[in-house]
Design a protein around this motif. Structure first.
Motif, mmCIF file in Angstrom:
data_model
loop_
_atom_site.group_PDB
_atom_site.id
_atom_site.type_symbol
_atom_site.label_atom_id
_atom_site.label_comp_id
_atom_site.label_asym_id
_atom_site.label_seq_id
_atom_site.Cartn_x
_atom_site.Cartn_y
_atom_site.Cartn_z
ATOM 1 N N LEU A 113 0.925 -1.197 0.056
ATOM 2 C CA LEU A 113 0.238 0.115 0.092
ATOM 3 C C LEU A 113 0.777 1.123 -0.068
ATOM 4 C CD1 LEU A 113 -2.823 -1.012 2.715
ATOM 5 C CD2 LEU A 113 -2.935 -1.064 0.459
ATOM 6 N N VAL A 114 0.271 2.363 -0.600
ATOM 7 C CA VAL A 114 0.853 3.857 -0.325
ATOM 8 C C VAL A 114 -0.222 4.562 -0.034
ATOM 9 C CG1 VAL A 114 0.215 4.203 -2.888
ATOM 10 C CG2 VAL A 114 2.165 5.565 -1.592
ATOM 11 N N PHE A 115 0.223 5.459 1.107
ATOM 12 C CA PHE A 115 -0.835 6.313 1.935
ATOM 13 C C PHE A 115 -0.463 7.700 1.527
ATOM 14 C CE2 PHE A 115 -2.545 3.159 4.593
ATOM 15 C CZ PHE A 115 -1.313 2.144 4.733
ATOM 16 N N VAL B 28 -6.978 10.587 4.693
ATOM 17 C CA VAL B 28 -5.776 9.785 4.138
ATOM 18 C C VAL B 28 -6.474 8.739 3.229
ATOM 19 C CG1 VAL B 28 -4.693 7.623 5.054
ATOM 20 C CG2 VAL B 28 -4.748 9.602 6.499
ATOM 21 N N THR B 29 -5.663 8.447 1.974
ATOM 22 C CA THR B 29 -6.023 7.413 1.125
ATOM 23 C C THR B 29 -4.996 6.335 1.117
ATOM 24 O OG1 THR B 29 -7.182 9.371 -0.236
ATOM 25 C CG2 THR B 29 -6.526 7.251 -1.454
ATOM 26 N N GLN C 39 -10.559 5.274 1.867
ATOM 27 C CA GLN C 39 -10.174 6.438 2.436
ATOM 28 C C GLN C 39 -10.464 6.534 3.918
ATOM 29 O OE1 GLN C 39 -11.811 8.765 -1.157
ATOM 30 N NE2 GLN C 39 -9.887 9.706 -1.163
ATOM 31 N N LEU C 40 -9.996 7.728 4.738
ATOM 32 C CA LEU C 40 -10.259 7.947 5.972
ATOM 33 C C LEU C 40 -10.068 9.413 6.080
ATOM 34 C CD1 LEU C 40 -11.120 6.984 8.859
ATOM 35 C CD2 LEU C 40 -8.706 6.537 9.401
ATOM 36 N N GLY D 107 -9.327 1.594 7.288
ATOM 37 C CA GLY D 107 -8.710 2.242 8.206
ATOM 38 C C GLY D 107 -9.559 2.782 9.224
ATOM 39 N N GLU D 108 -9.164 2.721 10.528
ATOM 40 C CA GLU D 108 -9.813 3.657 11.470
ATOM 41 C C GLU D 108 -8.999 4.026 12.574
ATOM 42 O OE1 GLU D 108 -11.319 -0.525 14.225
ATOM 43 O OE2 GLU D 108 -12.032 1.386 14.368
ATOM 44 N N VAL D 109 -9.290 5.339 13.162
ATOM 45 C CA VAL D 109 -8.667 6.016 14.380
ATOM 46 C C VAL D 109 -8.979 5.033 15.647
ATOM 47 C CG1 VAL D 109 -8.256 7.778 15.740
ATOM 48 C CG2 VAL D 109 -8.878 8.099 13.152
ATOM 49 N N VAL D 110 -8.008 4.522 16.054
ATOM 50 C CA VAL D 110 -8.124 3.568 17.393
ATOM 51 C C VAL D 110 -7.639 4.292 18.670
ATOM 52 C CG1 VAL D 110 -7.842 1.279 15.807
ATOM 53 C CG2 VAL D 110 -5.837 2.529 16.962
ATOM 54 N N SER D 111 -7.080 5.266 18.524
ATOM 55 C CA SER D 111 -6.892 6.210 19.604
ATOM 56 C C SER D 111 -6.257 7.456 19.216
ATOM 57 C CB SER D 111 -5.635 5.607 20.517
ATOM 58 O OG SER D 111 -4.372 5.438 20.120
ATOM 59 N N SER D 112 -6.387 8.454 19.632
ATOM 60 C CA SER D 112 -5.751 9.995 19.675
ATOM 61 C C SER D 112 -5.645 10.757 21.224
ATOM 62 C CB SER D 112 -6.919 10.706 18.948
ATOM 63 O OG SER D 112 -8.015 10.854 19.634
#
Lengths: 395, 375
Positions: free
Chosen positions: A299-301, A309-310, A322-323, A359-364
């Protein structure tokens, strides 16, 4: 294979896979060799905070149990600092300063301490928008100092310069590329003496050099508005050139297959060989903004102006998912395992965990400060800096 | 032992000891001289690296000699000296603290060396800061002055007597050179009924003669000598008429803005694109002196002083910043003729329309020099 070959050429004494020796890591890919923490929200995740002086956008580098950042301060950012901290507890081990000999002006958003330092495991080399270059040993003893900005006063940019250093095989590569004089240097790490210098396209350029495995050894990849050039670090000879134009802000990334994902007309993937540089694919839909692209596995982001983010296939550029993240980004994300660590300009660190499905944001974590510099990852820990602080986050 | 022989041996011993001391101090001086002699291009780096290691072995005794050497070579050498100073000082300065204090108080030492010593002393003993700053309001070091100005301004923050407050602030303003300080203090002074003239404070050059426009289409005019550039740039003849892109052009008097020091060519002449002008002014100096000519412009430019080319920069629209270019120069006693060539290109972005410049003259410590220039 790629990582082992390049790191063996860069390192002298440090443990090979824990260090993060230059901008986007020892091999300049922004991909760490070992996993890093998933949960950045816990109180325990923040191991320490160190106070910094003045301003700085440069990324931290990590050499063994030392983490180093550059700073600039003084009435006109003419005080050039190199500050070394313990990775264990964030205590300052040493701090050294020089006086800038080149121009220190720049856009308000950037600063003189924008380029990231580099290390070969024995010395710390630091570079500034003013064209000053310093070399200290790991204990802060001066090895040499060079004022490229005063030697070449027209190799400067009134908006500031930010090209980071790269060190490989005894050569330190310094880009001073601008609208007026435009030069990239290969300096001998031992003395700072010029091994070679290349006349480069006369165009302002904020990208940084990258490292690539060539047929006969490592190559330094230089990107400019004119395109991409591969240079032999030992003597500055040009191995090949691709002249279809490229961005002057986000920097290309080298992939695991030794192809190059170049911010050019969106994103273009190149495959260099002995005889040619083949363009494998181009996608105008993948448009990195300020942050450079990152390639992990297949993958490339890319991270665009809207904070999206793609993830795309490295094979053909097809978008996979995408996210949308929160905020605007100057810092390039860094990757470890199947996680991306992206910190926005407001200082919100977002950990994106992905699979091929999404993808998902799992923490911030809100660091509470403006962050424009790219993080570093070493031994599972994240190092992030703002103007005023350096943080370590780990499990 | 025979007394005569013993005496002779004693004398020889003394001489040998003296010789060793001389050799050591000579050696340190010699090694510092290696650093002072560093030149651009790194040819001397191998010797300089070796000298650093030797000097470090001398320990704190090397600190004052190192500080004294700052300013004796070029700016590169200063950094070699500084780097060596810092690594030695990191191990402690107790043995030489009083010597460093004496060094600081001697204003004949280089300003930046004194500042380095000041910071080293304050790092080791923070309580020294107040005492060292107490006499720094007119210090040759711009950084020392800036800190002392802050202390002075803070001292009257709660002063209720406006007359007293204004006088203290005026003293602070007279010694302030950092723009953010000057802006803040001048505002206070003016609010208390005082005066502030940015033109003379900053040393802006106000009165110019300008001729043009000449051709700079496709940015090709940078190295093309037009009109005045073909004549004597040490004394432009202001009565001459030139053929420009808009027909005949004569020298026209323009004044810089009283607040900003800016000559706005697009406003005061016309917003020509792909064009250039020459601008000249004469600055009367009361003595031969080193200065900095500080130029701000978003346009390409060339500068001559008394007919000599000083610097040139072919960069368009990368911003216009305060003190964007600092050109070291030596003014002659009497009239000094400055000529600028200011070039506008053909970019059509809204942020690429500026065609303007400002010039000020400062001493090497940042103080504006003298009265405004005469045409």
């Amino acid at each position: 294979m790629r990582i082992a070959l390049l790191t063996s050429l860069v390192l002298m004494q440090s443990s090979a896979f824990a260090d993060w020796l230059q901008f986007r890591g020892t091999d300049t890919t922004a991909v760490a060799d070992s996993p890093a923490l998933r949960n950045v929200e816990n109180d325990e995740a923040l191991k320490w905070t160190a106070d910094l002086k003045g301003r700085g956008l440069s990324a931290p580098i990590v050499i063994g149990d030392r983490v180093v950042v550059t700073t600039c301060s003084g009435l006109s950012q003419e005080r050039l600092g190199v500050a070394c901290y313990s990775t264990v507890d964030g205590s300052q081990l040493w701090n050294r300063e020089m006086w800038a000999t080149g121009r220190t002006v720049g856009h308000d958003k950037t600063c003189n301490a924008a380029p990231t330092s580099a290390s070969d495991g024995e010395a710390i080399y630091s570079f500034y928008s003013s064209g000053d270059v310093s070399a200290y040993d790991l204990d802060g003893h001066l090895l040499w100092y060079r004022g490229l900005g005063s030697e070449f006063p027209n190799a400067s940019n009134s908006l500031g310069m930010s090209s980071s250093l790269v060190v490989v095989d005894g050569t330190l590569v310094c880009m001073l590329e601008s609208d007026a004089d435009s030069i990239t240097f290969g300096l001998a790490t031992e003395t700072g003496k010029t091994k070679w210098q290349l006349e480069r396209p006369r165009l302002a350029n904020w990208t940084s050099p990258s490292l690539l495995n060539g047929q006969d050894g490592p190559l330094v990849i230089l990107q400019s508005g004119k395109g991409v050039t591969a240079v032999n670090p030992d003597d500055g000879s040009i191995a090949w050139t691709w002249a279809n134009g490229a961005s002057t802000i986000p920097t290309l990334t080298v992939t695991g297959a030794d192809t190059l994902a170049v911010p050019s007309n969106g994103l273009t993937v190149l495959k260099p060989s002995a005889d040619e540089v083949e363009s494998l694919w181009n996608s105008g839909k993948l448009s990195p903004a300020t942050a450079s692209p990152v390639a992990v596995g297949d993958l490339v982001f890319t991270l665009n102006r809207a904070g999206v983010v793609t993830a795309a296939s490295l094979a053909d550029g097809e978008k996979i998912w995408q996210l949308r993240l929160k905020g605007s980004f100057s810092a390039t994300p860094v990757a470890a395992g199947n996680r991306l660590y992206a910190v926005n300009e407001d200082g919100l660190l977002q950990v994106v965990e992905w699979t091929l499905d999404g993808g998902e944001v799992v923490s911030s974590r809100d660091l509470g400060d403006t962050v424009l510099g790219t993080p570093a990852i070493s031994n599972g820990a994240l190092y992030i800096r703002s103007d005023k602080h350096l943080w370590k986050l780990a499990e | 032992m025979n007394c005569r022989i013993a005496t002779a041996l004693l004398c020889v011993g003394c001489l040998m000891g003296t010789a060793e001391l001389s050799a050591d101090s000579n050696d340190l001086a010699g090694q510092i001289q290696v650093l002072t002699g560093v030149e651009p291009g790194a040819e001397s780096h191998a010797a300089a690296k070796a000298a650093v290691k030797q000097i470090e072995q001398a320990g704190p005794q090397a600190l004052v000699p190192l500080a004294k050497a700052i300013g004796q070579g070029n700016a590169l050498a200063d950094n070699w000296l500084r780097g060596t100073f810092e690594s030695i000082a990191a191990d402690g300065i107790d043995d030489v603290q009083s010597d460093l204090v004496a060094f600081f108080h001697d204003r004949s030492n280089a300003p930046r060396a004194r500042r380095l010593v000041y910071e080293t002393l304050v790092d080791a003993t923070p309580e020294m800061k107040e005492q060292l700053l107490s006499s720094a309001i007119d210090d040759p070091s711009e950084e020392m002055r800036a800190d002392a100005v802050n202390v002075l301004v803070d001292s009257v923050e709660n002063e209720s007597d406006e007359e007293v407050k204004r006088k203290v602030l005026e003293r602070a303003l007279a010694n302030a050179t950092v723009k953010s300080q000057v802006d803040a203090i001048s505002k206070q002074v003016e609010s208390l009924g005082g005066d502030f003239d940015p033109m003379s404070h900053y040393g802006f050059l106000k009165e110019w003669n300008v001729v043009g426009p000449f051709d700079n289409k496709d940015e090709k005019g940078f190295d093309v000598p037009y009109g005045p550039e073909k004549d004597d740039l040490s004394a432009p003849d202001l009565s001459v008429t030139f053929e420009g892109t808009e027909g005949e052009s004569t020298w026209t008097a323009l004044n810089a803005d009283d607040k900003t020091g800016v000559i706005d060519l697009a406003e005061q002449i016309a917003p020509h694109k792909g064009a250039l002008v020459y601008a000249t002014t004469t600055f009367e100096s009361d003595r031969e002196r080193p200065v900095e000519i500080r130029l701000s412009t978003a346009n390409a430019w060339k500068m001559w002083l008394n007919g000599q080319p000083m610097f040139e920069r072919e960069e368009y629209h990368r911003g216009m910043q305060w003190d964007q270019y600092r050109v070291p120069a030596t003014l002659a006693k009497g009239p000094n003729v400055i000529v600028l060539k200011v070039l506008q290109n053909e970019q059509d972005q809204s942020w690429a329309q500026r065609w303007s410049y400002s010039v000020r003259i400062t001493d090497p410590t940042g103080r504006g020099v003298g009265k405004v220039a005469k045409r």
